[in-house]
Write an enzyme that holds these catalytic residues in place. Structure first.
Site, mmCIF file in Angstrom:
data_model
loop_
_atom_site.group_PDB
_atom_site.id
_atom_site.type_symbol
_atom_site.label_atom_id
_atom_site.label_comp_id
_atom_site.label_asym_id
_atom_site.label_seq_id
_atom_site.Cartn_x
_atom_site.Cartn_y
_atom_site.Cartn_z
ATOM 1 N N THR A 78 0.839 -1.211 0.000
ATOM 2 C CA THR A 78 0.000 0.000 0.000
ATOM 3 C C THR A 78 0.871 1.257 0.000
ATOM 4 O O THR A 78 0.566 2.240 -0.689
ATOM 5 C CB THR A 78 -0.907 -0.002 1.255
ATOM 6 O OG1 THR A 78 -1.666 -1.206 1.256
ATOM 7 C CG2 THR A 78 -1.835 1.189 1.286
ATOM 8 N N HIS A 86 2.062 1.894 -3.424
ATOM 9 C CA HIS A 86 1.035 2.558 -4.247
ATOM 10 C C HIS A 86 1.021 4.061 -3.957
ATOM 11 O O HIS A 86 0.889 4.881 -4.868
ATOM 12 C CB HIS A 86 -0.357 1.984 -3.962
ATOM 13 C CG HIS A 86 -0.568 0.588 -4.480
ATOM 14 N ND1 HIS A 86 -0.630 0.309 -5.828
ATOM 15 C CD2 HIS A 86 -0.724 -0.594 -3.849
ATOM 16 C CE1 HIS A 86 -0.818 -0.993 -5.999
ATOM 17 N NE2 HIS A 86 -0.872 -1.563 -4.806
HETATM 18 ZN ZN ZN Z 1 0.252 -3.362 5.242
#
Ligand code: ZN
Ligand code: NAD
Length: 346
Positions: free
Chosen positions: A44, A47
């Site tokens: 994440t 990203h």
């Molecule tokens: Zn994580």
């Protein structure tokens, strides 16, 4: 306490993260303040670093990123009775409301209003983190800060792996990223018979074999059906754990499952991806989507398993002082590392 802290923040709506200074968060009566010792870099965070479509549509700027952490409580709010200053802890990064039907039923992980630290709320890549006391998970002495910093993704692995009974079952895991590898270790720990893990990246498969007693298969080169026959499996896999987010991996998994098999899906496909539903229907396969961790049953189970011999320590392949965060992110972005841990104690 100095009222400024170092923080790794998304300051601009473009690629990158920036080391900055931010005010130490003020806590409310139901919060604690945690001094961060170690943090893990998650997909994440990559990203958010890359500022892809998802990040640009989800993350407000400026935002302190990060949600995988271990630290120590340095302040408690006036309503907090069950936690003390000095307690080492990690914590659940999903902040949930208490009024939804799901929360009132005790299914906190299914609260539709969940907000993530480091995504929707200021995160853990900082010297200090404010967290609701409810979200704190105390760390027993035998769990190091390094492991504490990766309990969030281990929790994803545990939640997925424990979705179905694995005892004596043949398990296929697609995707030997850090989470797939940890799920393989969990499947082995809880008593699966064969645990096969696939990837197309030989470094990742080598790491999987180092961390857990599994059969790695490079599906870019080898035929999964041959492995099934080498293992003398008669019918196919009983349980599948999809951990790649790759459509071809899911196709291959459905193909390799037995009649009535069960699939837990953690991997997030990048967009809509075609699925051959008729094969799923004719094989009578059950598919379960998995999000986050069960709050707090997953935390309870994973800590108990770590205390009882589950060893995922080798999935951490790199450690950097936080001032070298750019090297840490480059390592993670290479796609061949395991977990990368940043040290905030220097
Ligand atoms: Zn994580
Ligand atoms: P990762 O990207 O590090 O690992 C994915 C792996 O899949 C890579 O090693 C890649 O080489 C491999 N892969 C690609 N194509 C493949 C194929 N055809 N067959 C087999 N493997 C293939 O990801 P991670 O951090 O380990 O996370 C695993 C997945 O879980 C990701 O999709 C991530 O977005 C998702 N995720 C979901 C949640 C949730 O709450 N649902 C939480 C965290 C992560």
């Amino acid at each position: 306490m100095n009222n400024e802290m170092k923080a790794l923040s998304k300051l601009h709506s473009r690629e990158g993260l920036w080391m900055t200074h931010a005010p130490v968060p003020e806590i409310g009566p139901d919060d604690v303040l945690i001094k961060i010792n170690k943090t893990g870099i998650c997909g994440t965070d990559i990203h958010i670093w890359n500022w892809d479509d998802w990040a640009a549509h989800t993350v407000p700027v400026p935002m302190i990123t990060g949600h995988e952490f271990a630290g120590v409580i340095v302040e408690t709010g006036s309503n907090v009775m069950d936690l003390e200053v000095g307690q080492r802890c990690s914590g659940e990064g999903h902040l949930i409301g208490k009024t939804s039907r799901q929360s009132r039923a005790g299914k906190f992980h299914l609260d539709p209003g969940t907000r993530g630290i480091g995504v929707n709320e200021q995160g853990a890549f900082a010297q200090y983190l404010r967290l609701p006391a409810f979200n704190v998970v105390p760390l027993p002495d035998e769990i190091s800060d390094d492991i504490g910093a990766i309990l969030d993704p281990l929790g994803n692995a545990v939640h997925t792996a424990l979705s179905f009974d694995l005892v004596g079952e043949d398990v296929l895991i697609t995707g030997a990223g850090p989470i797939g590898i940890m799920a393989a270790a969990v499947a082995r720990h809880v008593g699966a018979r064969h645990v096969v893990i696939t990837d197309i990246n030989p470094d990742r498969l080598a790491l999987a074999a180092e961390v857990a007693d599994v059969v790695p298969v490079n599906v870019a080169e080898a035929d999964l059906a041959e492995t099934v026959s080498d293992l003398k499996m008669k019918q196919g896999f009983d349980v599948g754990l999809e951990m790649s987010g790759n459509q071809r991996a899911l196709d291959q998994m459905v193909e390799a499952m037995t009649m009535g098999g069960r699939i837990a899906m953690l991997g997030i496909p990048p967009g809509k991806s075609p699925v051959d539903w008729s094969r799923i229907v004719f094989k009578a396969i059950t598919i379960k989507g998995v999000y986050g961790r069960e709050i707090f049953e997953t935390w309870y189970k994973m800590i108990a398993m770590l205390q009882n011999g589950l060893d995922i320590s080798r999935v951490i392949t790199h450690r950097f002082p936080v001032d070298e965060f750019e090297a840490g992110f480059a390592t993670m972005k290479s796609g061949s590392s395991g977990k990368v841990v940043l040290d905030w104690t220097g």
